[in-house]
Design a protein around this motif. Sequence first.
Motif, short mmCIF file in Angstrom:
data_model
loop_
_atom_site.label_atom_id
_atom_site.label_comp_id
_atom_site.label_asym_id
_atom_site.label_seq_id
_atom_site.Cartn_x
_atom_site.Cartn_y
_atom_site.Cartn_z
N LEU A 67 0.88 -1.17 0.00
CA LEU A 67 0.00 0.00 0.00
C LEU A 67 0.91 1.21 0.00
CD1 LEU A 67 -2.43 -1.11 2.86
CD2 LEU A 67 -2.78 -1.37 0.40
N TYR A 68 0.65 2.18 -0.88
CA TYR A 68 1.57 3.31 -0.93
C TYR A 68 0.91 4.62 -1.33
CZ TYR A 68 2.03 2.73 -6.06
OH TYR A 68 1.80 2.64 -7.40
N ASN A 69 1.62 5.72 -0.99
CA ASN A 69 1.27 7.10 -1.36
C ASN A 69 2.50 7.76 -1.94
OD1 ASN A 69 -1.42 7.22 -0.34
ND2 ASN A 69 -0.65 7.52 1.73
N TYR A 70 2.29 8.86 -2.63
CA TYR A 70 3.42 9.66 -3.13
C TYR A 70 4.14 10.33 -1.97
CZ TYR A 70 0.68 9.69 -7.53
OH TYR A 70 -0.04 9.35 -8.64
N ARG A 71 5.46 10.43 -2.08
CA ARG A 71 6.26 11.26 -1.19
C ARG A 71 6.55 12.57 -1.93
NH1 ARG A 71 8.55 9.09 3.27
NH2 ARG A 71 8.76 6.82 3.43
N PHE B 55 -2.75 3.77 -3.32
CA PHE B 55 -2.43 2.79 -4.35
C PHE B 55 -2.10 1.44 -3.71
CE2 PHE B 55 -0.80 7.02 -5.24
CZ PHE B 55 -1.59 7.38 -6.32
N PHE B 56 -2.30 0.37 -4.48
CA PHE B 56 -1.96 -0.96 -3.97
C PHE B 56 -1.37 -1.83 -5.08
CE2 PHE B 56 -6.38 -1.37 -5.41
CZ PHE B 56 -6.34 -2.55 -6.15
N CYS B 57 -0.59 -2.81 -4.65
CA CYS B 57 -0.03 -3.86 -5.51
C CYS B 57 -0.20 -5.17 -4.75
CB CYS B 57 1.46 -3.64 -5.78
SG CYS B 57 1.89 -2.00 -6.36
N VAL B 58 -0.69 -6.20 -5.42
CA VAL B 58 -0.93 -7.49 -4.77
C VAL B 58 -0.26 -8.58 -5.60
CG1 VAL B 58 -2.66 -9.10 -3.89
CG2 VAL B 58 -3.16 -6.63 -3.93
N TYR B 59 0.51 -9.43 -4.91
CA TYR B 59 1.26 -10.49 -5.57
C TYR B 59 1.04 -11.82 -4.85
CZ TYR B 59 4.05 -6.33 -6.74
OH TYR B 59 4.48 -5.09 -7.14
N ARG B 60 1.15 -12.90 -5.60
CA ARG B 60 1.29 -14.24 -5.03
C ARG B 60 2.74 -14.61 -5.32
NH1 ARG B 60 -2.69 -17.04 -7.50
NH2 ARG B 60 -4.09 -16.56 -5.80
N VAL B 61 3.51 -14.86 -4.27
CA VAL B 61 4.94 -15.15 -4.42
C VAL B 61 5.20 -16.61 -4.05
CG1 VAL B 61 5.65 -12.75 -4.07
CG2 VAL B 61 5.50 -14.26 -2.11
N PRO B 62 6.27 -17.20 -4.60
CA PRO B 62 6.49 -18.64 -4.40
C PRO B 62 6.86 -19.05 -2.98
CG PRO B 62 8.21 -17.69 -5.78
CD PRO B 62 7.21 -16.63 -5.55
N SER B 63 7.45 -18.14 -2.20
CA SER B 63 7.87 -18.52 -0.85
C SER B 63 8.18 -17.26 -0.05
CB SER B 63 9.11 -19.41 -0.89
OG SER B 63 10.22 -18.66 -1.36
N ALA B 64 8.22 -17.41 1.27
CA ALA B 64 8.62 -16.30 2.13
C ALA B 64 10.07 -15.92 1.86
CB ALA B 64 8.43 -16.67 3.60
N GLU B 65 10.91 -16.90 1.58
CA GLU B 65 12.32 -16.63 1.27
C GLU B 65 12.43 -15.77 0.00
OE1 GLU B 65 16.23 -19.28 1.21
OE2 GLU B 65 14.79 -19.87 -0.33
#
Length: 120
Positions: A8-12, A62-72
């Motif tokens: 989740l983000y905003n402009y700086r 704003f938002f970005c959502v991902y499915r990632v393969p592992s915590a590592e």
Amino acid sequence: MQQIFVELYNYRPAWLSLDEAERRAFADGILGAVGGLAEQGVEVLGWGYNDPATDHRAPYDFFCVYRVPSAEFQRGFEAAIRESGWYGYFDQVAVSGTALTPADLLAGNVALQHPQPAAG
């Protein structure tokens, strides 16, 4: 188990102070990096604007959502975000963890379980 990562983000002010060509150059670099994520097993579920009419809306635009393969993998992904200079331009918070079924998470809530670091 599926590992989910949400930004989740905003402009700086630093982003606002760039001219359009500088913003485009930075964005093009990010797009190049995002374009290679699928080859690494990442599924980009979506990027978008946080609807101002959302009930109990988080204070991020704003938002970005991902499915990632592992915590590592995610830890490396987070490092790459940091190294890109992203945090200089955007105020960001993140949410991540292993995706559970509603029944499993609610059972943990009933038992007052707290988050634990994800296993590699």
